[in-house]
Write a protein that holds these residues in place. Structure first.
Motif, short mmCIF file in Angstrom:
data_model
loop_
_atom_site.label_atom_id
_atom_site.label_comp_id
_atom_site.label_asym_id
_atom_site.label_seq_id
_atom_site.Cartn_x
_atom_site.Cartn_y
_atom_site.Cartn_z
N SER A 45 0.83 -1.20 0.00
CA SER A 45 0.00 0.00 0.00
C SER A 45 0.86 1.25 0.00
O SER A 45 0.52 2.27 -0.61
CB SER A 45 -0.92 0.00 1.22
OG SER A 45 -1.77 1.11 1.22
N THR A 98 -9.23 -1.00 -3.50
CA THR A 98 -9.94 0.26 -3.74
C THR A 98 -8.98 1.37 -4.13
O THR A 98 -9.27 2.18 -5.03
CB THR A 98 -10.74 0.65 -2.48
OG1 THR A 98 -11.68 -0.38 -2.17
CG2 THR A 98 -11.47 1.96 -2.70
N LYS A 99 -7.83 1.43 -3.47
CA LYS A 99 -6.83 2.44 -3.80
C LYS A 99 -6.33 2.27 -5.23
O LYS A 99 -6.19 3.24 -5.99
CB LYS A 99 -5.66 2.37 -2.83
CG LYS A 99 -5.99 2.83 -1.42
CD LYS A 99 -4.77 2.72 -0.52
CE LYS A 99 -5.07 3.22 0.89
NZ LYS A 99 -3.88 3.09 1.77
N VAL A 133 1.04 2.86 -4.08
CA VAL A 133 0.16 4.03 -4.22
C VAL A 133 0.69 5.26 -3.49
O VAL A 133 -0.06 6.17 -3.17
CB VAL A 133 -1.28 3.71 -3.72
CG1 VAL A 133 -1.91 2.65 -4.56
CG2 VAL A 133 -1.26 3.29 -2.25
#
Length: 269
Positions: free
Chosen positions: A183, A241-242, A187
Motif C-alpha cells: 500500500s 480500492t486504492k 500508491v
C-alpha cells in the motif's frame, strides 16, 4: 510475482474472445516478450483451461467450471452452518491415477479436508461443484457423496490435522503484512500509471486468491481465536480500492478489472 499464465487467465476471465494481438498490446513496453506471451497461451491451452476460435481465445468449460466453483466457495464464508457434514468417498482404479490426483486437488481447492485416505469432508454442501468435477474427470462410477451427522468420533478435535489451520493462519498474517507494505510502495505517488495499477491488481488478487484456495471457509465455531481471515479481507479491499481509483478513467482497463475474489466491477467516477 504473479505468473504470466495466471495474468493471462485473469484477463481471459474478464474479457472473452480476446485476440493475441490485443494481449500483445496490453503487454507492450513491459517485461514480457511477444514469444513468451504466445508460449504462455500455448501452455494454458494444453492445460485445457482455454481454447481458441479463429484468432480469438476464450475459457473452456473446464476453466469456467473451476472459476465458478471458486466463486461459489467464497460465498460460504458468510453462511451459517446447519450442522450437517458432506463426505466425498471414492475408490478410483490405478489406471485412472491422474484423474484421482486431480480429484484430490480440486476437492482441496474447494475446501474439503482429507478425513481418511479416500474420504474428503466439508461442512458445506458443494455437491453441484463436486458432481461437475466428477463429470469433467469421467469418474462417476467410482465416487459417492454423503451428507449427514457424525454419531461417533469427534471431528472437531481433528480440525488442525485435517486442514492445517496454523499454516493458513500464517499465510493470512503474512498477507496482511505484505498488503500494508505494498500500500505504501504501490500508491505512494500522487498518480500511478493505470496499467501499472492494473498489474498490481493482478498480483494482489492472485496472492489473496492463492490463500483462499487453501482456506476451507470453516464455520466460526471451528476456527481458532483471533482468526486473521477477516482482517485480511479488510486489508485486501482497502488496497484494491486504492488501486481501482487509479484506473477509473481508463475504459479499456475498466472492462478487465473485475476483482477475482468477489468485489464489484470498478465504475468510472
Amino acid at each position: 510475482m504473479l505468473s504470466l499464465e495466471k495474468q493471462l487467465l485473469y484477463i481471459l476471465m474478464r474479457k472473452p474472445n480476446i485476440e493475441v494481438s490485443e494481449l500483445l498490446g496490453i503487454y507492450r513496453g513491459r517485461d514480457y516478450s511477444a514469444q513468451s506471451i504466445r508460449n504462455a497461451i500455448s501452455r494454458l491451452k494444453k492445460s485445457g483451461y482455454i481454447d481458441h476460435r479463429g484468432r480469438a481465445y476464450f475459457l473452456t468449460a473446464s476453466g469456467s467450471h473451476f472459476i465458478k466453483a471458486f466463486q461459489d466457495k467464497l460465498l460460504l464464508k458468510d453462511h451459517d452452518w446447519n450442522g450437517s457434514w458432506q463426505l466425498v468417498v471414492y475408490q478410483i482404479p490405478e489406471p485412472l491415477r491422474r484423474a484421482r490426483n486431480t480429484l484430490r486437488q480440486e476437492l482441496t481447492d474447494l475446501g474439503y479436508g482429507q478425513l481418511f485416505q479416500s474420504v474428503f469432508i466439508s461442512p458445506h454442501d458443494q455437491s453441484l461443484s463436486v458432481r461437475q468435477i466428477f463429470s469433467d474427470l469421467n469418474i462417476q462410477p467410482y465416487v459417492n457423496i454423503f451428507s449427514g451427522h457424525f454419531i461417533y468420533g469427534d471431528v472437531k478435535t481433528r480440525m488442525q490435522e485435517i486442514w492445517d489451520l496454523k499454516k493458513i493462519e500464517s499465510l493470512y498474517v503474512d498477507f496482511i503484512s505484505w498488503t500494508k507494505d505494498k500500500s505504501v510502495s504501490w500508491v505512494k505517488q500522487e498518480s500511478i500509471d493505470s496499467w501499472d495499477a492494473f498489474f498490481h491488481v493482478l498480483e494482489l488478487g492472485e496472492r489473496f486468491g492463492a490463500i483462499l484456495l487453501k482456506d476451507p471457509m470453516l464455520p466460526a465455531q471451528f476456527l481458532p481465536m483471533n482468526w486473521p481471515g477477516g482482517e485480511a479481507w479488510k486489508t485486501y479491499r482497502l488496497l484494491f480500492t486504492k488501486l481501482a481509483a487509479s484506473v477509473a478513467d481508463n475504459q479499456e482497463i475498466i472492462k478487465l478489472i473485475k476483482d477475482d475474489v468477489g468485489e464489484k466491477l470498478v465504475k468510472p467516477v
